[in-house]
Design an enzyme around this catalytic site. Structure first.
Site, PDB file in Angstrom:
ATOM      1  CE1 TYR A 180      51.085  16.627  46.485  1.00  0.00           C
ATOM      2  CE2 TYR A 180      52.499  18.317  45.541  1.00  0.00           C
ATOM      3  CZ  TYR A 180      51.378  17.956  46.268  1.00  0.00           C
ATOM      4  OH  TYR A 180      50.550  18.922  46.772  1.00  0.00           O
TER       5      TYR A 180
ATOM      6  CD1 TRP B 260      56.068  27.218  47.340  1.00  0.00           C
ATOM      7  CD2 TRP B 260      57.258  28.943  48.117  1.00  0.00           C
ATOM      8  NE1 TRP B 260      57.237  27.257  46.640  1.00  0.00           N
ATOM      9  CE2 TRP B 260      57.986  28.310  47.087  1.00  0.00           C
ATOM     10  CE3 TRP B 260      57.799  30.067  48.733  1.00  0.00           C
ATOM     11  CZ2 TRP B 260      59.246  28.737  46.686  1.00  0.00           C
ATOM     12  CZ3 TRP B 260      59.056  30.515  48.322  1.00  0.00           C
ATOM     13  CH2 TRP B 260      59.771  29.854  47.324  1.00  0.00           C
TER      14      TRP B 260
ATOM     15  CB  ALA C  36      45.993  16.664  49.313  1.00  0.00           C
TER      16      ALA C  36
ATOM     17  CB  THR D 231      50.302  21.565  43.927  1.00  0.00           C
ATOM     18  OG1 THR D 231      51.677  21.868  44.179  1.00  0.00           O
ATOM     19  CG2 THR D 231      50.270  20.339  43.029  1.00  0.00           C
TER      20      THR D 231
ATOM     21  CE  LYS E 255      46.969  18.216  44.650  1.00  0.00           C
ATOM     22  NZ  LYS E 255      45.812  18.070  45.568  1.00  0.00           N
TER      23      LYS E 255
END
Length: 283
Positions: free
Chosen positions: A122, A148, A57, A98, A126
């Site tokens: 971002y 996280w 990623a 995410t 994703k």
């Protein structure tokens, strides 16, 4: 016995995936071994494998604001290449995603089926990767959203807090962003459990349970290290302005695990204690 291909294998999660799959036949490829944006190279790499686990990623959240095309190439095009190759070779695929696919405006945990609403480059890349993997992979595709992350094999927030503790008497951490600290070793183990089960393809939320703020997480890290958590004081996000906006609320719901007959990941505080006890936060 199934043959596994782990991409992004040298990263924090990728390294823990290799450990979780230590008793299997695994091909581990890092960024220098496989360019996931090269469809032909991906097709060749996937050949002969039964399961593809994509931990590759582009994770430079702030840089992605100016280089969204570069982030898209890895997070969307690359993920799509792997899913298309997996489908071509009859393999299953796991794609990690995410909390950034959501806008962070919720007050209750995001369900797996919540529509995408990214507020950063971002997050957009994703979200696009999720769509491509599910489109190409169909029932053989798993998207695991996480958030996280911390672990033994890469830079992360927990290690940063311990490093600050060596050089500062006091510092501030934001208290107005809420989420779920997640140990990469737990995520890797849960990924293998999912693949070993009869769970259907689709979206799962791979985060440790409960919720806290970055401030709460930071204090817990110091407590686990036997340090005084009062050295950290709360502040708000206006004190740390960054190019990419962060979701204020990143708590993910875990209903898909129960629907698949599996238990969600353990509470974040329990996982942090185990991580600290194992030495994952040191070094």
């Amino acid at each position: 016995m199934s043959r596994y291909l782990v991409t992004g294998a040298t990263g924090m999660l990728g390294t823990d995936l290799q450990a979780a799959l230590a008793d299997r036949e695994v091909t581990a490829l890092g960024r220098g071994d496989l360019d996931v944006t090269d469809a032909a190279a991906v097709l060749d790499a996937v050949a002969g494998h039964d399961v593809i686990v994509n931990a590759a990623a582009y994770t430079k959240v702030d840089d992605a604001e100016e280089h969204e095309d570069v982030a898209y190439a890895v997070n969307a095009t690359g993920a799509g290449n792997l899913a298309a190759a997996a489908a071509r070779h009859g393999a299953r695929i796991v794609q990690y995603s995410t909390d950034y696919v959501f806008d962070g405006s919720a007050t209750e945990p995001y369900a797996e089926e919540t529509p995408h609403a990214p507020i950063s480059a971002y997050g957009r890349t994703k979200a696009a990767g999720e769509r491509l993997v599910l489109e190409h992979g169909g029932d053989a595709a798993f998207v695991i959203r996480t958030a996280w992350l911390y672990g033994a094999h890469g830079p992360n927030f927990a290690k940063t807090m311990l490093r600050l503790a060596e050089s500062k008497d006091a510092w501030s951490v934001v208290d107005d962003q809420v989420g779920q600290p997640t140990w990469t070793a737990d995520l890797a183990a849960k990924t293998v459990e999912l693949l070993d089960s009869d769970a259907p393809g689709g979206v799962y939320h791979g985060t440790n349970g409960g919720r806290t703020s970055w401030f709460g997480f930071a204090r817990a890290v110091l407590e686990e290290a036997g340090l005084d958590p009062e050295r950290i004081t709360p502040t708000d996000s206006t004190a740390f302005v960054r190019p990419a906006p962060r979701p204020a609320f990143s708590v993910l719901g875990h209903d898909a695990w129960a629907s698949a007959g599996l238990t969600p990941m353990r509470p974040w505080r329990e996982a942090l204690h185990a991580a600290a006890s194992s030495g994952a936060l040191s070094g």
